[in-house]
Design an enzyme around this catalytic site. Structure first.
Site, PDB file in Angstrom:
ATOM      1  N   HIS A  40      19.507 -72.315  26.868  1.00  0.00           N
ATOM      2  CA  HIS A  40      18.983 -71.702  25.640  1.00  0.00           C
ATOM      3  C   HIS A  40      17.897 -70.688  26.000  1.00  0.00           C
ATOM      4  O   HIS A  40      17.078 -70.938  26.884  1.00  0.00           O
ATOM      5  CB  HIS A  40      18.419 -72.791  24.712  1.00  0.00           C
ATOM      6  CG  HIS A  40      18.167 -72.278  23.327  1.00  0.00           C
ATOM      7  ND1 HIS A  40      17.068 -71.502  23.027  1.00  0.00           N
ATOM      8  CD2 HIS A  40      18.879 -72.391  22.187  1.00  0.00           C
ATOM      9  CE1 HIS A  40      17.116 -71.177  21.742  1.00  0.00           C
ATOM     10  NE2 HIS A  40      18.206 -71.704  21.212  1.00  0.00           N
ATOM     11  N   GLU A  44      24.451 -65.750  22.016  1.00  0.00           N
ATOM     12  CA  GLU A  44      23.109 -65.944  21.463  1.00  0.00           C
ATOM     13  C   GLU A  44      22.320 -64.624  21.524  1.00  0.00           C
ATOM     14  O   GLU A  44      21.644 -64.345  22.514  1.00  0.00           O
ATOM     15  CB  GLU A  44      22.402 -67.026  22.299  1.00  0.00           C
ATOM     16  CG  GLU A  44      21.119 -67.519  21.711  1.00  0.00           C
ATOM     17  CD  GLU A  44      20.251 -68.268  22.739  1.00  0.00           C
ATOM     18  OE1 GLU A  44      20.435 -68.109  23.954  1.00  0.00           O
ATOM     19  OE2 GLU A  44      19.349 -68.986  22.293  1.00  0.00           O
TER      20      GLU A  44
HETATM   21  P1  13P Z   1      17.550 -69.952  14.289  1.00  0.00           P
HETATM   22  O1  13P Z   1      18.808 -70.412  13.603  1.00  0.00           O
HETATM   23  O2  13P Z   1      16.318 -70.660  13.793  1.00  0.00           O
HETATM   24  O3  13P Z   1      17.406 -68.456  14.269  1.00  0.00           O
HETATM   25  O4  13P Z   1      17.691 -70.371  15.811  1.00  0.00           O
HETATM   26  C1  13P Z   1      18.824 -70.001  16.526  1.00  0.00           C
HETATM   27  C2  13P Z   1      18.842 -70.779  17.770  1.00  0.00           C
HETATM   28  O5  13P Z   1      17.979 -70.613  18.626  1.00  0.00           O
HETATM   29  C3  13P Z   1      19.877 -71.815  17.891  1.00  0.00           C
HETATM   30  O6  13P Z   1      19.715 -72.587  19.014  1.00  0.00           O
END
Ligand code: 13P
Length: 246
Positions: free
Chosen positions: A91, A154
């Site tokens: 992440h 992401e």
């Molecule tokens: P948000 O949905 O709060 O923008 O976060 C996204 C995320 O980091 C998912 O792991």
């Protein structure tokens, strides 16, 4: 086609009681939506409190070895023992190197977990740049391991907590997902390349989820909205509807 609705609670909530209440409120909807694989990834101390509820559990990270003298780390085998089937790896908020993430992916699969591998970009880029990112993150990961994984696009620039963050458009997400798919097919062949689910993970909520589903995401990795049971169950319901149409 099964869809994945994965909630990343990050470092929330602060008590086991709140975690259980939130989990209970989500579990009922999760069990009535069979086309959606609902996965909650709470902080480690809450895993055991949620293991009786009807959704799958995941860790938010794990260590790259299975056991040993590694103070403060959590082994993938421990996650498995606590009832986890999934683990989020790489992440953006953890700032890990590709090499570390690769070792974690291998350790997770060796321990019987499904890695949810995050691959992102700091600012809107191009398919060529995404291929480079995918290449460095997944270098030397064999097709047999990839086949047991989920990939998440992401875009850090779209995450709610990123300063100046802005929501991604359907076109941008569709382009990124197709860049992911092209890469996988090229690297691992058609059979493996088309079998790996590609999810979207940047500020998903009930108002925008359809954009990402229409863009071709086979699921979502949700941060903030997974801490509000009404919002998160609305996402599960939307995905169930979508799953029936594809
Ligand atoms: P948000 O949905 O709060 O923008 O976060 C996204 C995320 O980091 C998912 O792991």
């Amino acid at each position: 086609m099964k869809m994945f609705c994965i909630g990343n609670w990050k470092m929330n909530p602060t008590t086991a009681k709140e975690a259980f209440r939130l989990g209970e409120n989500i579990a009922e909807k999760a069990s009535s939506c069979p086309q959606v694989i609902t996965v909650l990834c709470p902080p480690f101390p809450f895993l055991a409190h949620l293991s009786s509820l009807s959704f799958a559990l995941g860790g938010q990270d794990c260590f790259l070895e299975q056991k040993g003298a590694y103070t403060g780390e959590v082994s993938p085998l421990m996650l498995k023992d606590q009832g986890c089937k999934y683990v989020i790896l790489g992440h953006s908020e953890r700032g890990e190197s590709d090499e570390v993430v690769q070792k974690k992916i291998r350790a997770a699969v060796r321990s019987g977990l499904t890695p949810v591998i995050c691959i992102g970009e700091e600012k809107p880029s191009s398919p060529k740049f995404l291929h480079k990112r995918l290449h460095s993150r997944l270098q030397d990961i064999p097709a047999t391991v990839l086949l047991k994984s989920l990939l998440v696009y992401e875009p850090v620039w779209a995450i709610s907590t990123t300063k100046g963050g802005k929501p991604a458009t359907q076109e941008a997400v569709a382009l990124a997902i197709s860049a992911f798919r092209d890469f996988l097919v090229k690297e691992a062949g058609e059979r493996v390349g088309f079998a790996i689910p590609i999810l979207y993970g940047g500020s998903v909520d009930k108002k925008n989820i359809n954009i990402f589903l229409k863009a071709g995401a086979q699921g979502v990795l949700v941060g903030g909205a997974s801490l509000k049971s009404k919002e998160f169950t609305a996402l599960i319901a939307e995905m169930e509807l979508h799953a029936q149409t594809v």
